[in-house]
Scaffold this motif. Structure first.
Motif, PDB file in Angstrom:
ATOM      1  N   ALA A   1     -36.319 -26.531 -44.203  1.00  0.00           N
ATOM      2  CA  ALA A   1     -36.411 -27.945 -43.827  1.00  0.00           C
ATOM      3  C   ALA A   1     -37.356 -28.734 -44.732  1.00  0.00           C
ATOM      4  CB  ALA A   1     -36.843 -28.079 -42.365  1.00  0.00           C
ATOM      5  N   GLY A   2     -38.226 -28.051 -45.466  1.00  0.00           N
ATOM      6  CA  GLY A   2     -39.105 -28.730 -46.422  1.00  0.00           C
ATOM      7  C   GLY A   2     -38.499 -28.890 -47.804  1.00  0.00           C
ATOM      8  N   TYR A   3     -37.230 -28.508 -47.964  1.00  0.00           N
ATOM      9  CA  TYR A   3     -36.609 -28.535 -49.293  1.00  0.00           C
ATOM     10  C   TYR A   3     -36.554 -29.948 -49.892  1.00  0.00           C
ATOM     11  CZ  TYR A   3     -33.411 -26.749 -52.942  1.00  0.00           C
ATOM     12  OH  TYR A   3     -32.842 -26.357 -54.128  1.00  0.00           O
ATOM     13  N   PRO A   4     -36.071 -30.960 -49.165  1.00  0.00           N
ATOM     14  CA  PRO A   4     -36.083 -32.306 -49.766  1.00  0.00           C
ATOM     15  C   PRO A   4     -37.482 -32.742 -50.190  1.00  0.00           C
ATOM     16  CG  PRO A   4     -34.744 -32.272 -47.778  1.00  0.00           C
ATOM     17  CD  PRO A   4     -35.465 -30.952 -47.823  1.00  0.00           C
ATOM     18  N   ASP A   5     -38.472 -32.401 -49.391  1.00  0.00           N
ATOM     19  CA  ASP A   5     -39.862 -32.738 -49.714  1.00  0.00           C
ATOM     20  C   ASP A   5     -40.285 -32.059 -51.008  1.00  0.00           C
ATOM     21  OD1 ASP A   5     -42.295 -33.951 -49.258  1.00  0.00           O
ATOM     22  OD2 ASP A   5     -42.943 -32.560 -47.708  1.00  0.00           O
ATOM     23  N   LEU A   6     -39.928 -30.784 -51.160  1.00  0.00           N
ATOM     24  CA  LEU A   6     -40.294 -30.024 -52.360  1.00  0.00           C
ATOM     25  C   LEU A   6     -39.621 -30.591 -53.606  1.00  0.00           C
ATOM     26  CD1 LEU A   6     -41.764 -27.519 -53.541  1.00  0.00           C
ATOM     27  CD2 LEU A   6     -39.661 -26.234 -53.090  1.00  0.00           C
ATOM     28  N   ILE A   7     -38.395 -31.068 -53.454  1.00  0.00           N
ATOM     29  CA  ILE A   7     -37.675 -31.642 -54.584  1.00  0.00           C
ATOM     30  C   ILE A   7     -38.225 -33.021 -54.952  1.00  0.00           C
ATOM     31  CG2 ILE A   7     -35.443 -32.532 -55.378  1.00  0.00           C
ATOM     32  CD1 ILE A   7     -34.104 -30.383 -53.626  1.00  0.00           C
ATOM     33  N   LEU A   8     -38.430 -33.861 -53.941  1.00  0.00           N
ATOM     34  CA  LEU A   8     -38.658 -35.283 -54.201  1.00  0.00           C
ATOM     35  C   LEU A   8     -40.125 -35.681 -54.320  1.00  0.00           C
ATOM     36  CD1 LEU A   8     -35.916 -36.635 -51.782  1.00  0.00           C
ATOM     37  CD2 LEU A   8     -35.813 -36.539 -54.284  1.00  0.00           C
ATOM     38  N   THR A   9     -40.976 -35.224 -53.426  1.00  0.00           N
ATOM     39  CA  THR A   9     -42.361 -35.710 -53.421  1.00  0.00           C
ATOM     40  C   THR A   9     -43.114 -35.380 -54.713  1.00  0.00           C
ATOM     41  OG1 THR A   9     -42.411 -35.604 -51.011  1.00  0.00           O
ATOM     42  CG2 THR A   9     -44.528 -35.689 -52.149  1.00  0.00           C
ATOM     43  N   PRO A  10     -43.061 -34.135 -55.214  1.00  0.00           N
ATOM     44  CA  PRO A  10     -43.762 -33.863 -56.480  1.00  0.00           C
ATOM     45  C   PRO A  10     -43.214 -34.707 -57.641  1.00  0.00           C
ATOM     46  CG  PRO A  10     -43.232 -31.821 -55.344  1.00  0.00           C
ATOM     47  CD  PRO A  10     -42.497 -32.902 -54.629  1.00  0.00           C
ATOM     48  N   TRP A  11     -41.916 -34.982 -57.599  1.00  0.00           N
ATOM     49  CA  TRP A  11     -41.320 -35.844 -58.635  1.00  0.00           C
ATOM     50  C   TRP A  11     -41.857 -37.261 -58.533  1.00  0.00           C
ATOM     51  CZ3 TRP A  11     -36.776 -39.227 -57.464  1.00  0.00           C
ATOM     52  CH2 TRP A  11     -36.318 -39.913 -58.594  1.00  0.00           C
ATOM     53  N   ILE A  12     -41.874 -37.818 -57.326  1.00  0.00           N
ATOM     54  CA  ILE A  12     -42.383 -39.175 -57.120  1.00  0.00           C
ATOM     55  C   ILE A  12     -43.831 -39.286 -57.581  1.00  0.00           C
ATOM     56  CG2 ILE A  12     -42.991 -40.854 -55.328  1.00  0.00           C
ATOM     57  CD1 ILE A  12     -40.515 -39.785 -53.773  1.00  0.00           C
ATOM     58  N   LEU A  13     -44.577 -38.179 -57.430  1.00  0.00           N
ATOM     59  CA  LEU A  13     -46.004 -38.201 -57.759  1.00  0.00           C
ATOM     60  C   LEU A  13     -46.335 -37.547 -59.101  1.00  0.00           C
ATOM     61  CD1 LEU A  13     -47.404 -37.514 -54.192  1.00  0.00           C
ATOM     62  CD2 LEU A  13     -47.322 -39.685 -55.431  1.00  0.00           C
ATOM     63  N   GLY A  14     -45.297 -37.334 -59.943  1.00  0.00           N
ATOM     64  CA  GLY A  14     -45.641 -36.944 -61.308  1.00  0.00           C
ATOM     65  C   GLY A  14     -44.894 -35.804 -61.955  1.00  0.00           C
ATOM     66  N   ARG A  15     -44.086 -35.037 -61.221  1.00  0.00           N
ATOM     67  CA  ARG A  15     -43.392 -33.919 -61.883  1.00  0.00           C
ATOM     68  C   ARG A  15     -42.353 -34.468 -62.856  1.00  0.00           C
ATOM     69  NH1 ARG A  15     -40.823 -30.482 -57.719  1.00  0.00           N
ATOM     70  NH2 ARG A  15     -39.010 -31.819 -58.013  1.00  0.00           N
ATOM     71  N   ARG A  16     -42.297 -33.898 -64.041  1.00  0.00           N
ATOM     72  CA  ARG A  16     -41.411 -34.388 -65.091  1.00  0.00           C
ATOM     73  C   ARG A  16     -40.343 -33.383 -65.494  1.00  0.00           C
ATOM     74  NH1 ARG A  16     -43.133 -38.178 -63.304  1.00  0.00           N
ATOM     75  NH2 ARG A  16     -44.393 -39.853 -64.214  1.00  0.00           N
ATOM     76  N   GLU A  17     -40.381 -32.187 -64.925  1.00  0.00           N
ATOM     77  CA  GLU A  17     -39.436 -31.138 -65.305  1.00  0.00           C
ATOM     78  C   GLU A  17     -38.673 -30.654 -64.070  1.00  0.00           C
ATOM     79  OE1 GLU A  17     -41.961 -28.160 -66.783  1.00  0.00           O
ATOM     80  OE2 GLU A  17     -42.551 -29.251 -68.596  1.00  0.00           O
ATOM     81  N   PRO A  18     -37.481 -30.087 -64.263  1.00  0.00           N
ATOM     82  CA  PRO A  18     -36.755 -29.523 -63.129  1.00  0.00           C
ATOM     83  C   PRO A  18     -37.526 -28.364 -62.498  1.00  0.00           C
ATOM     84  CG  PRO A  18     -35.316 -29.754 -65.049  1.00  0.00           C
ATOM     85  CD  PRO A  18     -36.726 -29.988 -65.522  1.00  0.00           C
TER      86      PRO A  18
ATOM     87  N   MET B   1     -26.392 -26.542 -50.632  1.00  0.00           N
ATOM     88  CA  MET B   1     -27.481 -27.235 -49.943  1.00  0.00           C
ATOM     89  C   MET B   1     -28.183 -28.206 -50.895  1.00  0.00           C
ATOM     90  SD  MET B   1     -30.910 -25.703 -48.116  1.00  0.00           S
ATOM     91  CE  MET B   1     -30.189 -25.383 -46.499  1.00  0.00           C
ATOM     92  N   THR B   2     -28.456 -27.752 -52.102  1.00  0.00           N
ATOM     93  CA  THR B   2     -29.136 -28.587 -53.094  1.00  0.00           C
ATOM     94  C   THR B   2     -28.314 -29.828 -53.422  1.00  0.00           C
ATOM     95  OG1 THR B   2     -30.133 -26.582 -54.039  1.00  0.00           O
ATOM     96  CG2 THR B   2     -30.189 -28.589 -55.379  1.00  0.00           C
ATOM     97  N   LYS B   3     -27.026 -29.616 -53.613  1.00  0.00           N
ATOM     98  CA  LYS B   3     -26.129 -30.739 -53.914  1.00  0.00           C
ATOM     99  C   LYS B   3     -26.165 -31.772 -52.797  1.00  0.00           C
ATOM    100  CE  LYS B   3     -21.235 -31.792 -54.705  1.00  0.00           C
ATOM    101  NZ  LYS B   3     -19.864 -31.196 -54.813  1.00  0.00           N
ATOM    102  N   HIS B   4     -26.154 -31.303 -51.556  1.00  0.00           N
ATOM    103  CA  HIS B   4     -26.127 -32.227 -50.417  1.00  0.00           C
ATOM    104  C   HIS B   4     -27.473 -32.928 -50.235  1.00  0.00           C
ATOM    105  CE1 HIS B   4     -22.090 -31.377 -49.231  1.00  0.00           C
ATOM    106  NE2 HIS B   4     -22.318 -30.093 -49.069  1.00  0.00           N
ATOM    107  N   VAL B   5     -28.577 -32.227 -50.506  1.00  0.00           N
ATOM    108  CA  VAL B   5     -29.886 -32.878 -50.426  1.00  0.00           C
ATOM    109  C   VAL B   5     -29.958 -34.025 -51.435  1.00  0.00           C
ATOM    110  CG1 VAL B   5     -32.345 -32.596 -50.919  1.00  0.00           C
ATOM    111  CG2 VAL B   5     -31.171 -30.907 -49.503  1.00  0.00           C
ATOM    112  N   LEU B   6     -29.564 -33.760 -52.661  1.00  0.00           N
ATOM    113  CA  LEU B   6     -29.622 -34.798 -53.694  1.00  0.00           C
ATOM    114  C   LEU B   6     -28.671 -35.953 -53.362  1.00  0.00           C
ATOM    115  CD1 LEU B   6     -29.821 -32.524 -56.854  1.00  0.00           C
ATOM    116  CD2 LEU B   6     -31.673 -33.841 -55.810  1.00  0.00           C
ATOM    117  N   SER B   7     -27.533 -35.620 -52.760  1.00  0.00           N
ATOM    118  CA  SER B   7     -26.592 -36.668 -52.362  1.00  0.00           C
ATOM    119  C   SER B   7     -27.157 -37.509 -51.220  1.00  0.00           C
ATOM    120  CB  SER B   7     -25.268 -36.044 -51.941  1.00  0.00           C
ATOM    121  OG  SER B   7     -24.357 -37.019 -51.506  1.00  0.00           O
ATOM    122  N   ALA B   8     -27.826 -36.856 -50.266  1.00  0.00           N
ATOM    123  CA  ALA B   8     -28.387 -37.572 -49.119  1.00  0.00           C
ATOM    124  C   ALA B   8     -29.455 -38.569 -49.533  1.00  0.00           C
ATOM    125  CB  ALA B   8     -28.957 -36.575 -48.109  1.00  0.00           C
ATOM    126  N   TRP B   9     -30.178 -38.261 -50.585  1.00  0.00           N
ATOM    127  CA  TRP B   9     -31.252 -39.146 -51.061  1.00  0.00           C
ATOM    128  C   TRP B   9     -30.837 -39.906 -52.325  1.00  0.00           C
ATOM    129  CZ3 TRP B   9     -32.625 -35.340 -47.716  1.00  0.00           C
ATOM    130  CH2 TRP B   9     -33.610 -35.663 -46.768  1.00  0.00           C
TER     131      TRP B   9
END
Length: 278
Positions: free
Chosen positions: A71-88, A100-108
């Motif tokens: 359930a923390g997967y969207p947070d792990l993908i998005l929050t570090p990116w919003i706050l500075g992550r530059r790499e996949p 699951m990953t495809k649907h998370v990215l689609s949802a956001w």
């Protein structure tokens, strides 16, 4: 130990998430609810390898697809990116992880597009995920660590535990599982065994349906004590104290399961709490 909880929404225990840090490089196992906030709390306590907003985590592993571990997967993908992550970020886990990953990215999608094309101008690469759907065997190696996945029993076709080997330590994480020979085989020679369990005390208070579920999906304190006595880890760490069938009303004191283990096992054993460093 970033998160040591279960599906039960215990304010003191976030969802399952464990970080193994080797030579300053973190490797995350599971991403239950609250994972990024627990990383931020760990950073404030001196575990700086994870980054202030989980941006230091470049590689993660998933034991299985249940919600309390993902359930923390969207947070792990998005929050570090919003706050500075530059790499996949690279994620290794069971079949179904790619979807699951495809649907998370689609949802956001609206948020992601806005942050890429709007005033933020964030790099698209920072929210990308490189997914590796795994099979049993060696799944990852770098200069710090070798990771082996092994199948476990948890009512899913694809569920894993992991054995992490560094230059001086072997750490095994059970994932969610009933006793299984593959787990025992991969525990041999380990310095640290991080294992789920449930209390015999609570088992005796739930319905037969839930007793049957526990026997086929989780590991009792007695079963874990027997396993530890056989494989002799340097340290046994208890986490994810399952209370299936207990809803929110059945008390599950951590002292009970620890005492039950110690009655049948004389090695070093501790109960993990969120933010413990072992």
């Amino acid at each position: 130990m970033l998160g040591t909880g279960t599906p039960r929404p215990d304010p003191a225990r976030s969802g399952p998430a464990t970080a193994i840090v080797v030579n300053g490089t973190p490797y995350l196992v599971d991403f239950g609810p609250g994972v990024v906030r627990r990383v931020a709390a760990a950073y404030s306590k001196g575990v700086t390898a994870l980054g202030p907003a989980a941006g230091g985590i470049k590689t993660a592993f998933l034991t299985h697809m249940h919600a309390d571990h993902t359930a923390g997967y969207p947070d792990l993908i998005l929050t570090p990116w919003i706050l500075g992550r530059r790499e996949p970020i690279e994620i290794y886990g069971p079949k179904g992880l790619r979807a699951m990953t495809k649907h998370v990215l689609s949802a956001w999608k609206i948020d992601i597009n806005n942050r890429i094309n709007g005033i933020d101008r964030l790099p698209r690469a920072g929210c990308q995920v490189v997914v590796h759907e795994i099979r049993p065997g060696a799944i990852y190696t770098d200069r710090n660590i070798r990771v082996t996945a092994f199948p476990v029993r948890h009512g899913l076709k694809h569920a894993f535990g992991f054995r992490f080997e560094t230059s001086d330590k072997v750490i095994v994480i059970s994932g969610d599982t009933a006793p299984t020979p593959s787990l025992a085989e991969h525990c041999v020679g380990c310095d640290v065994l991080i294992h789920e369990t449930y209390s015999q005390q609570t088992y005796e208070k739930v319905s037969r349906k839930w007793q049957r579920y526990r026997r086929t999906h989780h590991t009792s304190s007695r079963e874990l004590a027997a396993l530890a006595s056989r494989v002799k880890p340097g340290l046994l760490v208890l986490y994810h104290r399952a209370n299936a069938g207990g809803a929110l009303t059945l008390a599950d004191p951590e002292e009970a399961v620890l005492d039950e283990i110690k009655q049948h096992y004389d090695g070093r054993v501790v109960t993990a709490h969120d933010l413990d460093v072992i």
